[in-house]
Design an enzyme around this catalytic site. Structure first.
Site, PDB file in Angstrom:
ATOM      1  N   ASP A 156       0.800  -1.229   0.000  1.00  0.00           N
ATOM      2  CA  ASP A 156       0.000   0.000   0.000  1.00  0.00           C
ATOM      3  C   ASP A 156       0.833   1.279   0.000  1.00  0.00           C
ATOM      4  OD1 ASP A 156       1.166  -0.056   2.475  1.00  0.00           O
ATOM      5  OD2 ASP A 156      -0.616  -0.754   3.524  1.00  0.00           O
ATOM      6  N   ARG A 190       2.342   7.817   9.764  1.00  0.00           N
ATOM      7  CA  ARG A 190       2.140   9.250   9.518  1.00  0.00           C
ATOM      8  C   ARG A 190       1.026   9.828  10.392  1.00  0.00           C
ATOM      9  NH1 ARG A 190       3.592  12.335   4.758  1.00  0.00           N
ATOM     10  NH2 ARG A 190       4.875  10.582   4.147  1.00  0.00           N
TER      11      ARG A 190
END
Ligand code: UDP
Length: 357
Positions: free
Chosen positions: A97, A203
């Site tokens: 991904d 993140r």
């Protein structure tokens, strides 16, 4: 006729999970001309991982500063792939991904090149977590021609989105990678046991969530528990961790360690504390409990195995669950092999053979 297959990776986990597929494809030089490309999305993390795996790319892109910005990284990789694949390979393989996987899949789709997606169908159901990975994997799945979900759950996720052609459950190649290593004689610095092994790099955890995680780690260390933390090289992670956790006698901050060293550290820890996808899968391989530093996971198999617990990023919750695990000596494991038994790359390559014929 020899089929040209291009395998693309750019980050540490992709290299780990694709190395067994590269090995398996290269067993058939009579059928496949296998070309391995590294986009260099991760720089230092990737080179130490490649070394650990004896994985040598045939072609490496230089992304330069583009690695620091999602849009630049995406467009740069799209351009490179578009140029490199102008001889129309028979199949391009991507994994997972990452920006590398998404940009490659889209570039191939635009150019009419067939794409195979390994580790297809994972869904958290939340586009912000993991970010941008959830969006990347949806994009890749929808433009792929051949899909390898690791489990029945991920296959069902694809079916729910109308993707039901050329879908083959294959397990996860992280099991193949793990089965292929010998940690027995690996020289490694030994740490006092028991210890908690921690990784954090997502993140969406940058900023306050990461500070909360650091506070929980500090509280555990103040209670006398040893913490081993190989620090991810992303500056957003590194800065916060070094600022908050340096100079504590019980907190052992290390630079990111090699794949083999990390497996060894995992094998000897009491339990894991992590927001990583791959580390969740490896927890099962080592039969170690894992506290998942996220509110949602696209790997529900880890939770239902009995080893994974979603704890999010709340300081008290992490601290309380970790203290509970420190005192626990037996665990009930409901599923030992949710990601297969280590023959995923064989399954994938045999399906590819049929697909290309
Ligand atoms: N890993 C490693 N060195 C480290 C920490 C992790 O080689 O210092 C490996 C680990 O064994 C696992 C993979 O990195 O296979 C997980 O990658 P990461 O957490 O970067 O990405 P994610 O799996 O979350 O996409």
């Amino acid at each position: 006729m020899l089929k040209k297959i291009v395998i693309i990776y750019g980050t540490r986990p992709e290299a780990i999970k694709l190395a067994p597929v590269v090995r398996e494809l290269k067993k058939h030089p009579d059928l496949f001309n296998t070309v391995v490309i590294s986009t260099g999305q991760h720089t230092n993390l990737l080179s130490q991982t490649q070394e650990s795996l004896n994985l040598v790319p045939d072609v490496s892109f230089d992304l330069g500063d583009a690695t620091n910005n999602l849009v630049e990284c995406f467009t740069h990789i799209m351009n490179c792939i578009s140029k490199y694949c102008n001889d129309n390979p028979d199949l391009v393989i991507v994994q997972g991904d990452t920006t590398t996987a998404a940009a490659t899949a889209l570039a191939c789709h635009y150019n009419g090149i067939k794409v195979a997606h390994i580790e297809a169908g994972l869904r958290s159901g939340n586009k912000k977590a993991p970010f941008p990975e959830e969006t990347n994997r949806i994009l890749v799945d929808h433009v792929s021609d051949l899909l390898f979900p690791p489990t029945e759950i991920s296959k069902q996720n694809l079916f729910n989105e109308g993707i039901n052609k050329n879908v083959f459950v294959a397990g996860n190649t992280i099991v193949d990678a793990f089965k292929g290593v010998n940690l027995g004689k690996l020289p490694i610095k030994l740490f006092p046991r028991p210890y908690i092994l921690v990784t954090v790099h997502r993140r969406e955890n940058f900023g306050l969530p990461l500070q909360n995680i650091c506070s929980a780690i500090k509280k555990l260390a103040d209670d006398g528990i040893d913490i081993i933390l190989p620090v991810h090289s992303n500056p957003n992670v590194k800065q916060t961790i070094v600022n908050r956790l340096s100079d504590h006698p019980k907190i052992h901050l290390l630079p990111a360690v090699t794949y083999l060293e990390f497996l060894k550290l995992e094998s000897m820890c009491k339990f894991l504390l992590s927001d990583s996808g791959g580390v969740q899968e490896e927890a099962i391989l080592h039969l170690k409990p894992i506290l998942i530093l996220r509110d949602v996971t696209e790997r529900p198999e880890v939770v239902s195995s009995g080893l994974g617990t979603l704890v999010g990023t709340d300081t008290e919750k992490i601290y309380t669950e970790a203290k509970r695990l420190m005192t626990l000596n037996t665990f009930t494991i409901k599923d030992l092999h949710p990601f297969g038994t280590g023959n995923s790359s064989q399954i994938i390559v045999s399906v590819i053979k049929q697909f290309l014929n």
